[in-house]
Design an enzyme around this catalytic site. Structure first.
Site, PDB file in Angstrom:
ATOM      1  N   HIS A 157       0.807  -1.220   0.000  1.00 30.63           N
ATOM      2  CA  HIS A 157       0.000   0.000   0.000  1.00 30.63           C
ATOM      3  C   HIS A 157       0.837   1.266   0.000  1.00 30.63           C
ATOM      4  CE1 HIS A 157      -4.043  -1.827   0.759  1.00 30.63           C
ATOM      5  NE2 HIS A 157      -3.273  -2.837   1.128  1.00 30.63           N
ATOM      6  N   ASP A 365       3.782   9.255  -1.302  1.00 26.94           N
ATOM      7  CA  ASP A 365       2.585   8.547  -0.853  1.00 26.94           C
ATOM      8  C   ASP A 365       2.270   7.409  -1.815  1.00 26.94           C
ATOM      9  OD1 ASP A 365       0.670   8.281   1.102  1.00 26.94           O
ATOM     10  OD2 ASP A 365      -0.174  10.276   0.818  1.00 26.94           O
TER      11      ASP A 365
END
Length: 457
Positions: A157, A365
């Site tokens: 993730h 991110d």
């Protein structure tokens, strides 16, 4: 139909779709588990004096949940240590904050072995196992050592770092070798997948086929990018609900005729919050006409408060926001509203809708679903503008946002000013394009694409 077993560090049983603690990922995984009569396995979040391996089984939201408790030493070495003081900063390009201690890596290996010991007896022939995130990279290797031959997929993730950064990690080769016990290795972005392939070829003396199959360490794994989406329909429904509407009306009343810029993030050095505050300060310095006409609402939910780097970050942000408010505030206007608490997703939907600018500027991110939530919460007749970091995984999909380099203070400041001045017609066209993208690649499409690829790997 094969049974699906989802494994993650923490288990998030499905509940109220509006709750902040259970987001779109939990909803999507829960839907897959119900469809495949599956099990969600992971750490309970609780610690005990001595590890027993005892599994707690329960049903929640139509999903079977299996959890184990860990020892306090496990939590410190595996979770606070290797996962969050070694891998997290390194994978977010903060080598300067990465801590390499033998006890951390020992704890990481120990907990992954304990997870495998507890999980292996639950696995039946034909089950498909889907492991999530950086906490559990060695889990497939441990399961294979216990005779598990089922299909096992892994999804990361967070970003995968560039090769030259990864090799600063002691035993980096062993970490990557462990990934080759998975049948499918999935990343959020093509950039991360490319970085992994580069490591395979340059450091592991491996090769990568045109179809994405990677060969190294005498094994083969399918590699691909599977960008996670938003639970668009669920979120839109929550955004139309009473809680969101009440929060929107409350925010509009507090605007007092001014325009709002909003940032919503976990309190983490990867989110670029200090750089964001300084870019906003640049806006106030360069555009005197915007003073007293706009304010920044920054919601930063505390996390990992036991880690020194997070304590230092919070202190710096308190100081910077205080300095900016001291320099620019007037008797009836505060330029930054800085809030350290968590909100429900439906409350945030109301906040997003009231904001003229959504400011999402992480330094690095994996994806950043806040960017997608901001867009989905907007009024179609008068939408706001998304200012998005080029280093968020979402930027690969959301090209109609105002894409910025979060390290370039002047560029971020000008994007904010441009968004505030953008005509409604242009805002509407950009928003429609962004929404089309959200709907065509939502969280269900992500889940189905990964599971299908795993079944075929």
């Amino acid at each position: 139909m094969a049974r699906l077993i989802v494994v993650s560090n923490r288990v998030q049983p499905p509940g109220d779709a509006g709750e902040g603690s259970v987001g779109g990922l939990a909803m999507a995984l829960a839907a897959a588990l119900r469809e495949h009569s599956g099990v969600w396995f992971g750490w309970s979040g609780q610690t005990i004096d001595e590890y027993t391996g005892q599994i707690s089984m329960q049903r929640s939201g139509g999903v079977t949940v299996a959890t184990v408790d860990l020892e306090e030493q496990d939590r410190q070495e595996y979770y606070n240590g290797y996962a969050n003081r070694t891998l997290w900063p390194l994978f977010h390009y903060r080598v300067d904050l990465s801590a390499y201690e033998r006890s951390f890596s020992e704890g990481y290996g120990r907990v992954n072995a304990r997870f495998a010991d507890a999980l292996a007896p639950l696995v039946a022939e034909g089950d498909v196992i889907w492991v999530h995130d950086y906490h559990l990279i060695p889990l497939a290797q441990e399961l294979r050592a216990r005779g598990v031959k089922n299909r096992i997929g892994f999804f990361l993730h967070i970003p995968w770092p560039a090769r030259r950064l990864l090799i600063t990690l002691p035993d980096h080769r062993a970490l990557v070798e462990a990934l080759f016990d998975y049948d499918l290795i999935g990343f959020q972005t093509e950039d991360s997948a490319a970085a992994f392939r580069d490591y395979v070829k340059a450091e592991a003396e491996g090769s990568v086929d045109e179809d994405g199959r990677a060969h190294a360490f005498g094994r083969t794994a399918q590699v691909g990018a599977f960008p996670i989406g938003l639970d668009v329909e669920t979120f839109e429904a929550a955004a139309r609900g009473e809680v969101a509407r009440a929060e929107y009306e409350r925010m509009v009343a507090s605007l007092n005729g001014r325009e709002m810029i909003v940032g919503v993030d976990r309190l983490d050095y990867s989110k670029g919050l200090e750089e964001r505050f300084l870019a906003y300060e640049q806006v106030l310095e360069d555009h005197e006409d915007l003073r007293e006409r706009v304010f920044l609402l920054q919601i930063a939910t505390p996390s990992r408060e036991e880690v020194d780097a997070y304590q230092d970050l919070r202190a710096r942000l308190d100081a910077v926001s205080g300095r900016i408010n001291g320099a620019f505030a007037t008797v009836d206007w505060v330029p930054i509203r800085y809030v350290n608490r968590a909100y429900r997703r439906d409350e945030l939907a109301g906040v997003y809708r009231a904001a003229k600018i959504g400011l999402v500027t992480p330094l690095r991110d994996g994806m950043n679903l806040v960017a997608k939530e901001y867009v989905a919460a907007q009024d179609p007749d008068d939408p706001g503008v998304l200012v998005l970091s080029q280093f968020a995984g979402a930027s690969e999909q959301m090209e109609r946002a105002l894409i910025v380099n979060p390290f370039d203070r002047a560029q971020v400041a000008e994007a904010i000013a441009a968004g505030l001045a953008m005509p409604r017609a242009e805002r509407t066209v950009r928003w429609r394009d962004l929404m089309d993208g959200l709907r065509s690649s939502d969280v269900n499409a992500w889940r189905e694409a990964f599971v299908k690829a795993l079944m075929q790997a």
